[in-house]
Design a protein around this motif. Structure first.
Motif, mmCIF file in Angstrom:
data_model
loop_
_atom_site.group_PDB
_atom_site.id
_atom_site.type_symbol
_atom_site.label_atom_id
_atom_site.label_comp_id
_atom_site.label_asym_id
_atom_site.label_seq_id
_atom_site.Cartn_x
_atom_site.Cartn_y
_atom_site.Cartn_z
ATOM 1 N N ARG A 126 -18.229 31.490 -8.115
ATOM 2 C CA ARG A 126 -18.963 32.045 -9.267
ATOM 3 C C ARG A 126 -19.821 30.934 -9.833
ATOM 4 O O ARG A 126 -19.333 29.824 -10.074
ATOM 5 N N TRP A 128 -21.927 30.656 -13.027
ATOM 6 C CA TRP A 128 -22.117 31.459 -14.249
ATOM 7 C C TRP A 128 -22.988 30.725 -15.260
ATOM 8 O O TRP A 128 -22.650 29.651 -15.750
ATOM 9 N N THR A 137 -17.276 38.208 -16.750
ATOM 10 C CA THR A 137 -16.293 39.060 -16.058
ATOM 11 C C THR A 137 -15.330 39.678 -17.067
ATOM 12 O O THR A 137 -14.607 38.973 -17.758
ATOM 13 N N HIS A 140 -9.744 43.001 -16.244
ATOM 14 C CA HIS A 140 -9.512 43.890 -15.093
ATOM 15 C C HIS A 140 -8.280 43.448 -14.319
ATOM 16 O O HIS A 140 -7.734 42.373 -14.551
ATOM 17 N N ASP A 142 -7.292 42.770 -10.307
ATOM 18 C CA ASP A 142 -8.067 42.496 -9.094
ATOM 19 C C ASP A 142 -7.995 43.605 -8.053
ATOM 20 O O ASP A 142 -8.885 43.724 -7.207
ATOM 21 N N THR A 154 -4.382 35.975 -6.032
ATOM 22 C CA THR A 154 -5.675 35.345 -6.316
ATOM 23 C C THR A 154 -5.437 33.913 -6.764
ATOM 24 O O THR A 154 -4.499 33.651 -7.521
ATOM 25 N N TRP A 156 -7.593 31.090 -8.750
ATOM 26 C CA TRP A 156 -8.824 30.764 -9.490
ATOM 27 C C TRP A 156 -8.805 29.264 -9.774
ATOM 28 O O TRP A 156 -7.801 28.749 -10.282
ATOM 29 N N LEU A 169 -10.738 31.149 -16.824
ATOM 30 C CA LEU A 169 -10.023 32.418 -16.719
ATOM 31 C C LEU A 169 -8.890 32.511 -17.744
ATOM 32 O O LEU A 169 -8.236 31.523 -18.055
ATOM 33 N N PHE A 220 -2.308 34.425 -9.443
ATOM 34 C CA PHE A 220 -1.732 35.654 -9.999
ATOM 35 C C PHE A 220 -1.837 36.786 -8.982
ATOM 36 O O PHE A 220 -2.741 36.785 -8.133
ATOM 37 N N HIS A 226 -6.669 40.161 -16.288
ATOM 38 C CA HIS A 226 -7.306 38.873 -16.585
ATOM 39 C C HIS A 226 -8.776 39.089 -16.885
ATOM 40 O O HIS A 226 -9.321 40.172 -16.618
ATOM 41 N N ALA A 228 -12.678 36.554 -17.561
ATOM 42 C CA ALA A 228 -13.263 35.230 -17.788
ATOM 43 C C ALA A 228 -13.627 35.137 -19.261
ATOM 44 O O ALA A 228 -13.938 36.146 -19.903
ATOM 45 N N ARG A 238 -21.102 27.219 -15.198
ATOM 46 C CA ARG A 238 -19.683 27.176 -14.811
ATOM 47 C C ARG A 238 -19.619 27.481 -13.310
ATOM 48 O O ARG A 238 -20.152 28.493 -12.848
ATOM 49 N N SER A 240 -16.916 27.915 -10.136
ATOM 50 C CA SER A 240 -15.482 28.081 -9.837
ATOM 51 C C SER A 240 -15.278 28.831 -8.528
ATOM 52 O O SER A 240 -16.198 29.464 -8.006
ATOM 53 N N ASP A 242 -12.785 31.705 -6.600
ATOM 54 C CA ASP A 242 -11.631 32.602 -6.650
ATOM 55 C C ASP A 242 -11.422 33.195 -5.278
ATOM 56 O O ASP A 242 -12.244 33.928 -4.761
ATOM 57 N N ARG A 244 -8.514 34.755 -2.279
ATOM 58 C CA ARG A 244 -7.325 35.590 -2.207
ATOM 59 C C ARG A 244 -6.538 35.325 -0.943
ATOM 60 O O ARG A 244 -7.117 35.038 0.099
HETATM 61 O O1 LIG Z 1 -14.552 33.689 -12.487
HETATM 62 C C1 LIG Z 1 -14.820 34.820 -12.916
HETATM 63 O O2 LIG Z 1 -15.715 35.054 -13.745
HETATM 64 C C2 LIG Z 1 -14.020 35.989 -12.425
HETATM 65 C C3 LIG Z 1 -12.806 35.581 -11.695
HETATM 66 C C4 LIG Z 1 -11.839 36.671 -11.454
HETATM 67 O O3 LIG Z 1 -11.872 37.747 -11.983
HETATM 68 C C5 LIG Z 1 -10.792 36.383 -10.470
HETATM 69 O O4 LIG Z 1 -10.614 35.197 -10.117
HETATM 70 O O5 LIG Z 1 -10.152 37.317 -10.010
#
Ligand SMILES: O=C(O)CCC(=O)C(=O)O
Ligand SMILES: [Fe+2]
Length: 349
Positions: A126, A128, A137, A140, A142, A154, A156, A169, A220, A226, A228, A238, A240, A242, A244
């Motif tokens: 991401r 951002w 984000t 929600h 995942d 996941t 992050w 996050l 998680f 979760h 952002a 930003r 990052s 993420d 899975r």
């Molecule tokens: O980094 C984000 O903005 C979203 C990350 C997220 O929803 C996730 O890691 O599942």
């Protein structure tokens, strides 16, 4: 929101105790580690990715790429073709893909699930932009995006430091115990789907986050709620990861075998510049059953956006304009176009 935030619990004390890790993730719905990976590895990855981000024109020219100073005339996000154009260049970087396979991540995920695991082929970064907070984000689970199995984990991780104001996050501990996929609604934020945790009495909506530092990682399962936090900095991107992880032999949704959608790439576009072959199509050595992607979550959100736009909701109007402008042939846009025309709103093709 940040004054109500609580700190994530740090689980470094249990790193060598798989049974305790399994107990904590089952109970709290997340595991957070400080410096799970040597910060130097993240700084090196940051240099490579931020240098590319500067080359595509998203950082102020002449600044140190490590500082991540965004050119805020360039605020793009997932869903914009301009975002895809820059993201695609970053997405080709071999070390970005390789980072999801770092042994520090693999070892700890294996301990927390107590079984052999495989990183999903689809990796996610991401990028951002600051003060573009309607696109942050939203809340929600995942599963609505990545699907396959509730057992997916996941990870992050910020690529560099990520203090609260840069928008790391946040999770609701214990929210995975709802044990089902909750109803998600339309949102303008990344991913387009939001859940309202306050509709569910069994969830105690207390948010936890951290001033993340390079090397930290948050894990998680697919049902933990979760979001952002907004990037409130003046001018910093930003950056990052993420990614899975799945149990070997578990189900995987078809789209997770492909590059992340916003890159608009296929593997054959990504691999040519790579130095090593070991991670090219690595998942073909596993026989994980592939299940069809369930598009009903995003289709429902799109139908809601159409209804909301009819009522003049600005976020919904914007979302439809963006969908039409960046049209891919995946969704039928005729109704969206009709609504925008009815409203007398500009429609760019
Ligand atoms: O980094 C984000 O903005 C979203 C990350 C997220 O929803 C996730 O890691 O599942
Ligand atoms: Fe997520």
């Amino acid at each position: 929101m940040s004054n109500e935030l609580k700190d994530l619990r740090v689980s470094n004390d249990a790193m060598d105790d798989p049974a305790e890790l399994q107990r904590r993730i089952a109970d709290e719905g997340y595991l957070f580690f400080k410096r799970l990976v040597s910060p130097d590895k993240l700084w090196e990855l940051r240099r490579e990715m931020m240098s590319m981000i500067q080359q595509v024109g998203w950082l102020v020219a002449g600044t140190d790429p490590m500082a991540g100073i965004a050119d805020i005339n360039m605020r793009y996000t997932e869903g914009d073709n301009e975002y895809s154009a820059g993201y695609a260049e970053v997405y080709k970087i071999e070390n970005f893909h390789r980072s999801a396979h770092w042994h520090e991540y693999l070892d700890i995920v294996e301990k927390m699930v107590g079984a052999p695991i495989m990183p999903h082929p689809q990796k996610v970064a991401r990028i951002w932009f600051p003060k573009y907070t309607e696109h942050t984000t939203p809340k929600h689970q995942d599963f609505v995006h990545f699907q396959g199995s509730f057992e997916n984990i996941t990870c992050w991780a910020p690529i560099g430091d990520c203090p609260i104001e840069l928008g790391g996050l946040a999770v609701i501990p214990g929210s995975h115990k709802v044990n089902r996929v909750l109803e998600h609604h339309f949102s303008l934020g990344a991913g387009g789907l939001i859940v309202d945790e306050t509709e569910h009495d069994e969830i105690d909506p207390v948010w936890h986050s951290a001033d993340y530092e390079a090397g930290d990682a948050l894990f998680f399962p697919a049902l933990t709620i979760h979001q952002a936090l907004p990037n409130y900095t003046e001018d910093k991107l930003r950056l990052s990861l993420d990614n899975r992880y799945m149990l070997v032999g578990d189900k995987i949704a078809g789209h997770m075998l492909e590059p992340h959608g916003p890159s608009q790439l296929a593997w054959d576009d990504i691999y040519p510049g790579w130095q090593r072959d070991d991670l090219k199509y690595y998942w073909k050595d596993y026989n994980n059953p592939v299940v069809e992607r369930d598009l009903s979550f995003s289709q429902k959100s799109f139908a809601q956006a159409i209804d909301l736009a009819r009522g003049g909701d600005e976020h919904a109007v914007y979302a439809l304009q963006r969908a039409v402008k960046n049209a891919k042939d995946r969704v039928d846009l005729n109704e969206a176009i009709a609504v925008l025309e009815e409203l007398g709103v500009a429609v760019e093709y």
